[in-house]
Design a protein around this motif. Sequence first.
Motif, PDB file in Angstrom:
ATOM      1  N   LEU A   1       0.863  -1.172   0.000  1.00  0.00           N
ATOM      2  CA  LEU A   1       0.000   0.000   0.000  1.00  0.00           C
ATOM      3  C   LEU A   1       0.905   1.229   0.000  1.00  0.00           C
ATOM      4  O   LEU A   1       1.738   1.386   0.894  1.00  0.00           O
ATOM      5  CB  LEU A   1      -0.903   0.021   1.236  1.00  0.00           C
ATOM      6  CG  LEU A   1      -1.665   1.336   1.471  1.00  0.00           C
ATOM      7  CD1 LEU A   1      -2.690   1.573   0.366  1.00  0.00           C
ATOM      8  CD2 LEU A   1      -2.346   1.322   2.842  1.00  0.00           C
ATOM      9  N   MET A   2       0.768   2.088  -0.999  1.00  0.00           N
ATOM     10  CA  MET A   2       1.561   3.308  -1.057  1.00  0.00           C
ATOM     11  C   MET A   2       0.621   4.501  -0.931  1.00  0.00           C
ATOM     12  O   MET A   2      -0.369   4.594  -1.662  1.00  0.00           O
ATOM     13  CB  MET A   2       2.328   3.391  -2.377  1.00  0.00           C
ATOM     14  CG  MET A   2       3.359   4.495  -2.419  1.00  0.00           C
ATOM     15  SD  MET A   2       4.214   4.609  -4.009  1.00  0.00           S
ATOM     16  CE  MET A   2       3.130   5.730  -4.884  1.00  0.00           C
ATOM     17  N   ALA A   3       0.912   5.401  -0.005  1.00  0.00           N
ATOM     18  CA  ALA A   3       0.039   6.554   0.208  1.00  0.00           C
ATOM     19  C   ALA A   3       0.853   7.720   0.773  1.00  0.00           C
ATOM     20  O   ALA A   3       1.845   7.506   1.480  1.00  0.00           O
ATOM     21  CB  ALA A   3      -1.091   6.201   1.166  1.00  0.00           C
ATOM     22  N   PRO A   4       0.450   8.945   0.457  1.00  0.00           N
ATOM     23  CA  PRO A   4       1.154  10.107   1.018  1.00  0.00           C
ATOM     24  C   PRO A   4       0.856  10.270   2.501  1.00  0.00           C
ATOM     25  O   PRO A   4      -0.231   9.897   2.967  1.00  0.00           O
ATOM     26  CB  PRO A   4       0.591  11.281   0.210  1.00  0.00           C
ATOM     27  CG  PRO A   4      -0.772  10.818  -0.217  1.00  0.00           C
ATOM     28  CD  PRO A   4      -0.650   9.344  -0.440  1.00  0.00           C
ATOM     29  N   LEU A   5       1.811  10.783   3.230  1.00  0.00           N
ATOM     30  CA  LEU A   5       1.552  11.162   4.612  1.00  0.00           C
ATOM     31  C   LEU A   5       0.514  12.274   4.614  1.00  0.00           C
ATOM     32  O   LEU A   5       0.595  13.215   3.812  1.00  0.00           O
ATOM     33  CB  LEU A   5       2.837  11.657   5.284  1.00  0.00           C
ATOM     34  CG  LEU A   5       3.928  10.611   5.524  1.00  0.00           C
ATOM     35  CD1 LEU A   5       5.219  11.293   5.944  1.00  0.00           C
ATOM     36  CD2 LEU A   5       3.503   9.611   6.578  1.00  0.00           C
ATOM     37  N   GLY A   6      -0.450  12.181   5.502  1.00  0.00           N
ATOM     38  CA  GLY A   6      -1.480  13.205   5.587  1.00  0.00           C
ATOM     39  C   GLY A   6      -0.935  14.489   6.189  1.00  0.00           C
ATOM     40  O   GLY A   6       0.202  14.547   6.669  1.00  0.00           O
ATOM     41  N   PRO A   7      -1.733  15.555   6.206  1.00  0.00           N
ATOM     42  CA  PRO A   7      -1.246  16.866   6.646  1.00  0.00           C
ATOM     43  C   PRO A   7      -0.792  16.935   8.095  1.00  0.00           C
ATOM     44  O   PRO A   7       0.099  17.719   8.416  1.00  0.00           O
ATOM     45  CB  PRO A   7      -2.434  17.801   6.390  1.00  0.00           C
ATOM     46  CG  PRO A   7      -3.624  16.910   6.238  1.00  0.00           C
ATOM     47  CD  PRO A   7      -3.105  15.632   5.686  1.00  0.00           C
ATOM     48  N   ILE A   8      -1.357  16.128   8.978  1.00  0.00           N
ATOM     49  CA  ILE A   8      -0.912  16.163  10.377  1.00  0.00           C
ATOM     50  C   ILE A   8       0.519  15.647  10.489  1.00  0.00           C
ATOM     51  O   ILE A   8       1.402  16.305  11.046  1.00  0.00           O
ATOM     52  CB  ILE A   8      -1.851  15.348  11.286  1.00  0.00           C
ATOM     53  CG1 ILE A   8      -3.245  15.978  11.333  1.00  0.00           C
ATOM     54  CG2 ILE A   8      -1.270  15.254  12.703  1.00  0.00           C
ATOM     55  CD1 ILE A   8      -3.292  17.378  11.915  1.00  0.00           C
ATOM     56  N   ILE A   9       0.768  14.472   9.954  1.00  0.00           N
ATOM     57  CA  ILE A   9       2.115  13.905  10.025  1.00  0.00           C
ATOM     58  C   ILE A   9       3.079  14.726   9.170  1.00  0.00           C
ATOM     59  O   ILE A   9       4.221  14.994   9.583  1.00  0.00           O
ATOM     60  CB  ILE A   9       2.116  12.434   9.578  1.00  0.00           C
ATOM     61  CG1 ILE A   9       1.095  11.614  10.399  1.00  0.00           C
ATOM     62  CG2 ILE A   9       3.506  11.839   9.721  1.00  0.00           C
ATOM     63  CD1 ILE A   9       1.374  11.575  11.877  1.00  0.00           C
ATOM     64  N   ALA A  10       2.645  15.149   7.985  1.00  0.00           N
ATOM     65  CA  ALA A  10       3.506  15.934   7.095  1.00  0.00           C
ATOM     66  C   ALA A  10       3.920  17.257   7.724  1.00  0.00           C
ATOM     67  O   ALA A  10       5.005  17.775   7.440  1.00  0.00           O
ATOM     68  CB  ALA A  10       2.804  16.181   5.764  1.00  0.00           C
ATOM     69  N   SER A  11       3.081  17.800   8.612  1.00  0.00           N
ATOM     70  CA  SER A  11       3.438  19.039   9.312  1.00  0.00           C
ATOM     71  C   SER A  11       4.703  18.871  10.124  1.00  0.00           C
ATOM     72  O   SER A  11       5.452  19.827  10.344  1.00  0.00           O
ATOM     73  CB  SER A  11       2.302  19.464  10.260  1.00  0.00           C
ATOM     74  OG  SER A  11       1.162  19.863   9.547  1.00  0.00           O
ATOM     75  N   HIS A  12       4.957  17.634  10.573  1.00  0.00           N
ATOM     76  CA  HIS A  12       6.108  17.361  11.439  1.00  0.00           C
ATOM     77  C   HIS A  12       7.300  16.765  10.689  1.00  0.00           C
ATOM     78  O   HIS A  12       8.389  16.672  11.254  1.00  0.00           O
ATOM     79  CB  HIS A  12       5.685  16.424  12.573  1.00  0.00           C
ATOM     80  CG  HIS A  12       4.645  17.021  13.469  1.00  0.00           C
ATOM     81  ND1 HIS A  12       4.914  18.034  14.352  1.00  0.00           N
ATOM     82  CD2 HIS A  12       3.316  16.764  13.585  1.00  0.00           C
ATOM     83  CE1 HIS A  12       3.797  18.369  15.002  1.00  0.00           C
ATOM     84  NE2 HIS A  12       2.829  17.609  14.547  1.00  0.00           N
ATOM     85  N   THR A  13       7.078  16.352   9.433  1.00  0.00           N
ATOM     86  CA  THR A  13       8.185  15.762   8.678  1.00  0.00           C
ATOM     87  C   THR A  13       8.685  16.664   7.568  1.00  0.00           C
ATOM     88  O   THR A  13       9.853  16.581   7.176  1.00  0.00           O
ATOM     89  CB  THR A  13       7.776  14.420   8.044  1.00  0.00           C
ATOM     90  OG1 THR A  13       6.776  14.648   7.050  1.00  0.00           O
ATOM     91  CG2 THR A  13       7.266  13.451   9.088  1.00  0.00           C
ATOM     92  N   GLY A  14       7.802  17.520   7.014  1.00  0.00           N
ATOM     93  CA  GLY A  14       8.183  18.289   5.846  1.00  0.00           C
ATOM     94  C   GLY A  14       8.230  17.400   4.614  1.00  0.00           C
ATOM     95  O   GLY A  14       7.821  16.231   4.641  1.00  0.00           O
TER      96      GLY A  14
END
Length: 287
Positions: free
Chosen positions: A260-273
């Motif tokens: 399963l390949m999926a983008p990190l959502g905005p909550i997690i992406a806020s902390h990873t960039g």
Amino acid sequence: MAQFTIVTDSTADIPVEWIEQYDLTVMGLTVELDGLVYETVGENCLTSDVLLEKMLAGGQPTTSQVNVGQFEALFRKTAKANQAVLYLAFSAALSGTYQSAVMAREIVMADYPEAVIEIIDTKAATLGEAYLVLQAAKAREAGLLLPETVALIKDLIPRVRTYLLVDDLQHLVRGGRLSKAAAFIGGLANIKPLISIDSEGKLVSLAKFRGKKKGIREMLSLTLEQLADPYVMVAYTGDVAAAERLRDTLLAEQQVEQVLMAPLGPIIASHTGTGSLAILSIGTDKR
């Protein structure tokens, strides 16, 4: 009516099609950016692409947990309908959302003492959390009752493995998810720390590599050396091509049947960039 309602939160990065297919309820954390508060669930919610674009332009998002009142409203609704609830929560070590749910349950059960509200700290995030939600949904679909499903999920939780490479660790430090010492190491001469989620649900630095390719090789090695389930997940921000290469590499392995390949959502992406890559799987041993 289903035997029980399955609830999770937007940190799980649940694929949209699962929500309808498995009749899931997703509680949304929020993102504050440039003086505006954005929802992460529902129509017109913030997408990771928009968020990352704003971050690259200098935006510094902050995230907020689901509050007690939101959980109370949900739990009251299900209690009135005499419907049991299973809430699979984002790691309590990374957010106060789990504690909000616990407090809401206490409030609601004071009025509805017979209510059944199961709250589980998944000690996981993004697609690792989503995997547990999927297993709960499949268990319910197969006719398992709530106690059996809870036992299944609790057995899986210690074996959820998360390996994450992040280009810029300052986002994790700014959000309080990683120490300044780890970020300092990551900022030196293209050194890329490999991050994991430990048995308590906390982010920890496992190793450091000069360049991303070596880090990816280590992620693959750690994942494959004790893979218990041929279903593997790849999460990413920004670099879709790198995620696709990682997916194809995994699929070439005999042990892996599905990715399963999926983008990190905005909550997690806020902390990873942007530029992050993660492999999530179920291991044979506890983390």
